[in-house]
Write an enzyme that holds these catalytic residues in place. Structure first.
Site, PDB file in Angstrom:
ATOM      1  N   ASP A 217       5.378   5.910   6.695  1.00 54.69           N
ATOM      2  CA  ASP A 217       4.165   6.697   6.471  1.00 54.69           C
ATOM      3  C   ASP A 217       3.233   5.985   5.484  1.00 54.69           C
ATOM      4  O   ASP A 217       3.687   5.478   4.451  1.00 54.69           O
ATOM      5  CB  ASP A 217       4.585   8.060   5.892  1.00 54.69           C
ATOM      6  CG  ASP A 217       3.446   9.045   5.829  1.00 54.69           C
ATOM      7  OD1 ASP A 217       2.916   9.388   6.889  1.00 54.69           O
ATOM      8  OD2 ASP A 217       3.084   9.475   4.713  1.00 54.69           O
ATOM      9  N   GLU A 273      20.333  -6.872   7.579  1.00 53.83           N
ATOM     10  CA  GLU A 273      21.783  -6.921   7.305  1.00 53.83           C
ATOM     11  C   GLU A 273      22.565  -6.162   8.354  1.00 53.83           C
ATOM     12  O   GLU A 273      23.774  -6.299   8.450  1.00 53.83           O
ATOM     13  CB  GLU A 273      22.082  -6.236   5.955  1.00 53.83           C
ATOM     14  CG  GLU A 273      21.708  -7.036   4.746  1.00 53.83           C
ATOM     15  CD  GLU A 273      21.820  -6.167   3.489  1.00 53.83           C
ATOM     16  OE1 GLU A 273      22.539  -5.135   3.491  1.00 53.83           O
ATOM     17  OE2 GLU A 273      21.144  -6.528   2.509  1.00 53.83           O
TER      18      GLU A 273
HETATM   19  C1  GLC Z   1       0.358  10.145   7.291  1.00 56.01           C
HETATM   20  C2  GLC Z   1       0.918  11.210   8.172  1.00 56.01           C
HETATM   21  C3  GLC Z   1       0.143  12.472   7.924  1.00 56.01           C
HETATM   22  C4  GLC Z   1       0.327  12.865   6.487  1.00 56.01           C
HETATM   23  C5  GLC Z   1      -0.094  11.740   5.552  1.00 56.01           C
HETATM   24  C6  GLC Z   1       0.410  11.958   4.157  1.00 56.01           C
HETATM   25  O1  GLC Z   1      -0.928   9.821   7.641  1.00 56.01           O
HETATM   26  O2  GLC Z   1       0.876  10.796   9.499  1.00 56.01           O
HETATM   27  O3  GLC Z   1       0.531  13.502   8.769  1.00 56.01           O
HETATM   28  O4  GLC Z   1      -0.429  13.999   6.188  1.00 56.01           O
HETATM   29  O5  GLC Z   1       0.431  10.512   5.949  1.00 56.01           O
HETATM   30  O6  GLC Z   1       1.793  11.789   4.114  1.00 56.01           O
END
Ligand code: GLC
Length: 565
Positions: A217, A273
């Protein structure tokens, strides 16, 4: 044609050509009727996914979370939110998915934790300057009482990007913590050694349980520019901060900093790994294909989302430039590109691509036609493809959710002017004529489902000739069986007007021509491109003969097809 057997689970290169299906777990399948999808629900639908023909699933976060941002606010990276299941359920999920030849990518959120994470609680309970404070991005405010934030950064979800730390009795201190997202999502400090160790041991925790990799993310956001300088926001933006993928903010001092690459080198060594090596796909909103490819250097991430293609929309030249730039830049680092048209953060591509009519309304029938065509064409591009749950049913965005149902934090922080992400997260329809349309055993769903779901359910589409579901299934099966598709070279063939034509050729010489007609009229394609229609997004594709002998293919408006000679 070769067999349609699933690739072996020992194939360490699977990610180079995989079709990955994104599951947003709260909205996929609800086993217990509480209106929220869960892991046991997902397990019961694995046969469905196997039948559709996906190679892997990426599951949005299901960790313990207060759900202020749909689970992207993680309170504990190694436990499962009790509304969604248990660790034992995840073990079953991994085993059962693998039995079906489906790999599992989880979602890791390293830019921020939830404010309910033990680390943030520890910070609030300790004195400024203590080690617990160094795990987050905390600075003193400016002004006489330090009542002004340390810099002018804004939150992606609107409003300012800093909040004041308060003592237990609510008294504001002179210290502020950074949250590029919601106030409940404090950014962690990647200059702190605990942070590195903690995330590496979290990666191992899940790799040891058998998952195949992670989607990362906000992968481009972890490192902030030294000194946290103010950002010169584009003039036309005020408090309504452009979303993080807006090109104007792509150069902000909190995105795409060079130091972020060191983190991925560290992570890659851990993934390597394992046997087979585990893989990463980064969520990287960066300004161009050159910056994107840097994340895929051989000792970094395996793949990253290529959002320039998603942003190209229904536009022949934008699509073509995105494809060319992406392929060229990825080739330099030896990585396969990825393609994606929809996900849980953007308007579903059926709605996004729908033209707006004279009445100001989007024409969703044409939207569906275009979305289907774009999908068929995209599935012929080299590399891997990400699908978002429900697109195989042709679901539109739900645009009329009542304000009281909305949960996107951006909706609340913007006073209802932005934060439309709930519309693509409405629980998907499986069967029946009334809510919850087979999503769960009862009528509950955490976001209300629209009546149109009755006609778009799996039950209505599966096995029905010409349905969107059958088109996806057929294209996925062909893609898996066809050596010219997946990884490999791409050659453009010329055609007038807004028609994209590519030829994909396998090492054994077999080839497939994929055509996308973006015009609103029928186009004529020469017979030597192929007269066997392998798959098409609409039924108006026909082989026609001409009086002088010979033939051509007539491909309908806003339609795509794969052809073989
Ligand atoms: C990313 C995710 C989104 C989230 C953001 C903060 O963009 O896809 O859904 O709100 O990160 O974590």
């Amino acid at each position: 044609m070769t067999s349609t057997a699933r690739p072996s689970m020992d194939d360490a290169t699977w990610w180079r050509h995989a079709v990955v299906y994104q599951v947003y777990p709260r909205s996929f399948a609800d086993s217990d009727g509480d209106g929220m999808g869960d892991i046991p629900g997902l397990i019961t639908r694995l046969d469905y996914l196997a039948d559709l023909g996906v190679d892997a699933i990426w599951i949005s976060p299901f960790y313990t979370s207060p759900l202020h941002d749909g689970g992207y606010d993680v309170a504990d990276y190694r436990s499962i939110d009790e509304r969604l299941g248990t660790l034992a359920d995840v073990d079953v999920l991994i085993a059962q998915a693998h039995e079906r030849g489906i790999r599992i990518l989880m979602d890791i959120v390293p830019n921020h934790t939830s404010s309910e994470h033990r680390w943030f609680k520890e910070l609030l309970e300790s004195e400024p300057g203590s080690p617990a404070w160094d795990r987050y991005v905390v600075r003193e405010g400016t002004g006489a009482d330090r009542e002004t934030p340390p810099n002018n950064w804004r939150s992606v979800f609107h409003g300012r990007g800093w909040s004041r730390i308060r003592t237990a009795d609510g008294t504001p201190t002179g210290y502020w913590y950074l949250h590029i997202f919601d106030t409940t999502q404090p950014d962690v400090n990647w200059q702190n050694a605990d942070v590195h160790e903690e995330f590496i041991s979290t990666l191992r925790f899940w790799f040891d349980r058998g998952i195949d990799g992670f989607r990362i993310d906000v992968a481009h956001g972890l490192v902030k520019e030294e000194g946290l300088p103010d950002f010169d926001y584009p003039e036309d933006t005020d408090d309504a901060t452009p979303p993080m993928f807006d090109e104007d903010v792509a150069h902000a001092p909190f995105w795409d900093q060079d130091g972020v690459h060191d983190i991925y080198r560290e992570w890659r060594a851990v993934a390597d790994e394992y046997d087979p090596p585990r893989v990463f796909c980064g969520e990287t909103w960066v300004p161009n294909a050159e910056r994107l490819a840097r994340y895929q250097r051989p000792d970094e991430l395996h793949t990253s989302f290529n959002f320039s293609y998603l942003e190209a929309g229904w536009d022949a030249s934008a699509m073509r430039s995105s494809i060319d730039e992406t392929i060229a830049n990825h080739a330099r680092v030896g990585a396969p590109p990825t393609w994606v048209l929809s996900n849980h953060d953007v308007i579903r591509h059926r709605t996004r691509m729908a033209p707006v009519g004279a009445d100001g309304e989007r024409d969703l029938e044409r939207g569906l036609r275009r979305a289907r065509a774009a999908t068929v064409f995209t599935l012929a591009l080299p590399g891997s493809m990400y699908l978002y749950q429900g697109e195989e049913l042709g679901l539109p965005e739900v645009t009329d959710l009542p304000p009281e149902a909305r949960q996107d934090p951006a909706w609340h922080r913007s006073g209802g002017t932005d934060g439309t992400r709930d519309g693509c997260r409405v629980p998907i329809p499986w069967s029946g004529d009334s809510p919850s349309y087979g999503f769960g055993p009862g009528s509950e769903s955490w976001l209300p489902q629209p009546p149109v779901w009755a006609d778009l359910s799996v039950e209505r589409e599966r096995g029905v000739d010409g349905s969107t579901w059958e088109m996806y299934r057929q294209a996925l099966a062909l893609r898996r069986a066809e050596p010219a598709l997946g990884e490999g070279p791409l050659e453009w063939l010329d055609h007038d007007g807004d028609v994209l034509v590519i030829r994909r050729t396998s090492p054994d010489g077999s080839s497939v021509v994929a055509v996308l007609n973006l015009t609103d009229g029928v186009v004529r394609l020469p017979a030597h491109w192929g007269t066997e229609v392998l798959v098409s997004s609409g039924d108006d594709v026909a082989v026609m003969s001409i009086d002088e002998g010979g033939s051509f293919i007539a491909l309908g408006a806003e339609t795509a097809a794969w052809l073989r000679g």
